[in-house]
Design a protein around this motif. Structure first.
Motif, PDB file in Angstrom:
ATOM      1  N   UNK A   1      49.659  37.911  43.775  1.00 13.42           N
ATOM      2  CA  UNK A   1      48.774  36.977  43.617  1.00 13.42           C
ATOM      3  C   UNK A   1      49.040  35.570  44.153  1.00 13.42           C
ATOM      4  N   UNK A   2      50.090  34.936  43.463  1.00  5.40           N
ATOM      5  CA  UNK A   2      50.566  33.465  43.275  1.00  5.40           C
ATOM      6  C   UNK A   2      51.638  33.260  44.182  1.00  5.40           C
TER       7      UNK A   2
ATOM      8  N   UNK B   1      32.961  34.919  41.304  1.00  6.65           N
ATOM      9  CA  UNK B   1      33.140  34.021  42.124  1.00  6.65           C
ATOM     10  C   UNK B   1      32.862  34.271  43.331  1.00  6.65           C
ATOM     11  N   UNK B   2      33.177  35.740  43.943  1.00 10.39           N
ATOM     12  CA  UNK B   2      33.194  36.244  45.236  1.00 10.39           C
ATOM     13  C   UNK B   2      31.984  37.220  45.344  1.00 10.39           C
ATOM     14  N   UNK B   3      31.827  37.879  46.335  1.00 12.90           N
ATOM     15  CA  UNK B   3      30.694  38.780  46.748  1.00 12.90           C
ATOM     16  C   UNK B   3      30.863  40.133  46.086  1.00 12.90           C
TER      17      UNK B   3
ATOM     18  N   UNK C   1      40.568  41.283  46.845  1.00  9.84           N
ATOM     19  CA  UNK C   1      39.458  42.023  45.934  1.00  9.84           C
ATOM     20  C   UNK C   1      40.098  41.681  44.294  1.00  9.84           C
ATOM     21  N   UNK C   2      38.861  41.356  43.551  1.00  9.36           N
ATOM     22  CA  UNK C   2      39.286  41.040  42.119  1.00  9.36           C
ATOM     23  C   UNK C   2      38.125  41.879  41.319  1.00  9.36           C
ATOM     24  N   UNK C   3      38.320  42.379  39.928  1.00 10.47           N
ATOM     25  CA  UNK C   3      37.412  43.058  39.134  1.00 10.47           C
ATOM     26  C   UNK C   3      37.081  42.420  38.017  1.00 10.47           C
ATOM     27  N   UNK C   4      35.799  42.161  37.426  1.00 13.48           N
ATOM     28  CA  UNK C   4      35.329  41.440  36.402  1.00 13.48           C
ATOM     29  C   UNK C   4      34.537  42.738  35.861  1.00 13.48           C
TER      30      UNK C   4
ATOM     31  N   UNK D   1      34.773  42.626  43.309  1.00 17.12           N
ATOM     32  CA  UNK D   1      34.243  41.267  44.421  1.00 17.12           C
ATOM     33  C   UNK D   1      35.146  40.955  45.338  1.00 17.12           C
ATOM     34  N   UNK D   2      34.890  40.573  46.401  1.00 14.38           N
ATOM     35  CA  UNK D   2      35.599  39.981  47.392  1.00 14.38           C
ATOM     36  C   UNK D   2      35.843  38.410  47.218  1.00 14.38           C
TER      37      UNK D   2
END
Length: 375
Positions: A304-305, A145-147, A2-5, A167-168
């Motif tokens: 993340x990496x 990029x995600x949903x 999950x990432x937040x914009x 978004x996922x």
């Protein structure tokens, strides 16, 4: 993952009024649910679930406050979820007891679920969909990029509105790197590496201290809740916001550089709570250095990496090695810029010596690495 914009939005006056209703409604429901939970727990000793909160909101609160029907229903469900998570963390020992929300808080927000809505982001027409409101003008500085799953509308103390889109998506890690490095966090150079690299302290709070004092003094001279008072309050909030943005951008840049170039990171960070007091100049310098924020960003970027991060404190690292004569000396003060060797009387950089000491300690005490592993 999950990432937040986070995007800046520009609502109309009517949309701002709707947002204010949502902000106040969600705050009211949160406080009433917290009060209800406290009452039930004091009388019966039982805790409530998120579904109990939702049932109480639907069957009781909406009848007392009919204007809550104007707020998206899933926003009120998110309030129940937030309170449920807050109590879950409290009983697990991760956080304190949930507090009542004040109407005087500078930052206001409400959240709604968009996982069941097909079209939410209209990047071509620069708009975002808000439940029970429609489209709101938005500036998309990057592509999601995600949903989209959850959107949070927030308002800062400087009267700016933002939409945070959770978004996922599938994250592609940075290329693998097998090199290792030791780094230490300080107040003069906020990051020092064992390779001799430095990231200086911008001293943002110190530079803005006089300006903030003048703005605060002007605010104190205004009549509270008057138009001039509100204007001055926004000026003060913008000053704080500008400083926070400068600090955040700088930390993002240095943390990205460190995580991108090294695969294993041995980080030394003092336990800052031991050194912070209310009226100390050292406390101001420690808070200005934002050590915990640096550690937090390095930690999640390592996660993340697929990087490895170990954290050490002064309980582990209580020595430094002189780079000139090789003499091992005991540390008496972690927050000095230079280290003076007691044997050769030469001066060297304290941050670099600490970073090298971290590498030396990690290589000679491999049995403790599992306990110090962060990611």
């Amino acid at each position: 993952m999950y990432k937040t914009y986070k995007f800046r939005i520009y609502p109309t006056e009517e949309q701002k009024e709707f947002f204010e209703v949502c902000f106040n409604g969600c705050r009211l429901v949160y406080n009433k649910l917290l009060e209800y939970h406290k009452e039930i727990y004091d009388t019966t000793g039982k805790t409530l679930s998120r579904y109990d909160y939702q049932k109480y909101c639907t069957s009781h609160l909406k009848k007392i406050y009919p204007w809550l029907y104007n707020i998206p229903s899933n926003s009120l469900q998110q309030v129940a979820l937030h309170l449920h998570v807050a109590f879950k963390k409290f009983f697990a020992g991760y956080a304190g007891y949930p507090k009542f929300k004040s109407s005087k808080e500078s930052k206001k927000s409400f959240t709604y679920d968009v996982s069941q809505i097909r079209n939410v982001l209209f990047e071509d027409s620069s708009c975002i969909f808000v439940s029970k409101l429609g489209l709101v003008k938005t500036v998309f500085h990057r592509k999601v990029k995600g949903e989209p799953r959850i959107i949070t509308i927030s308002k800062t103390g400087s009267n700016k509105y933002f939409a945070s889109v959770l978004s996922k998506e599938e994250y592609i890690p940075i290329n693998n790197n097998s090199s290792s490095i030791g780094i230490s966090l300080g107040i003069y150079n906020i990051v020092s590496t064992s390779n001799g690299e430095f990231y200086g302290n911008l001293c943002i709070n110190e530079k803005n201290e006089r300006k903030v004092a003048l703005l605060q003094q002007a605010l104190n001279l205004k009549v509270e809740n008057s138009n001039n008072y509100e204007k001055q309050k926004i000026k003060l909030a913008r000053c704080h916001e500008r400083a926070a943005n400068q600090r955040k951008e700088y930390i993002h840049r240095l943390s990205h550089n460190i995580v991108s170039n090294y695969g294993t990171i041995y980080l030394f960070m003092p336990k800052i709570e031991r050194y912070i007091s209310s009226k100390s100049d050292l406390s101001k310098k420690i808070l200005d250095a934002s050590m915990f924020e640096i550690f937090r960003q390095i930690a999640y970027k390592c996660s993340w990496n697929n990087r490895t991060l170990y954290r050490f404190t002064e309980d582990d690292i209580n020595f430094v090695v002189c780079p000139f004569c090789g003499t091992t000396g005991e540390i008496t003060d972690y927050f000095v810029s230079e280290y003076k060797c007691s044997c050769c009387n030469k001066h060297s950089n304290m941050g670099t010596n600490l970073a090298k000491s971290v590498l030396l300690y990690a290589s000679s005490n491999k049995e403790v690495l599992k306990e110090r592993l962060q990611t």
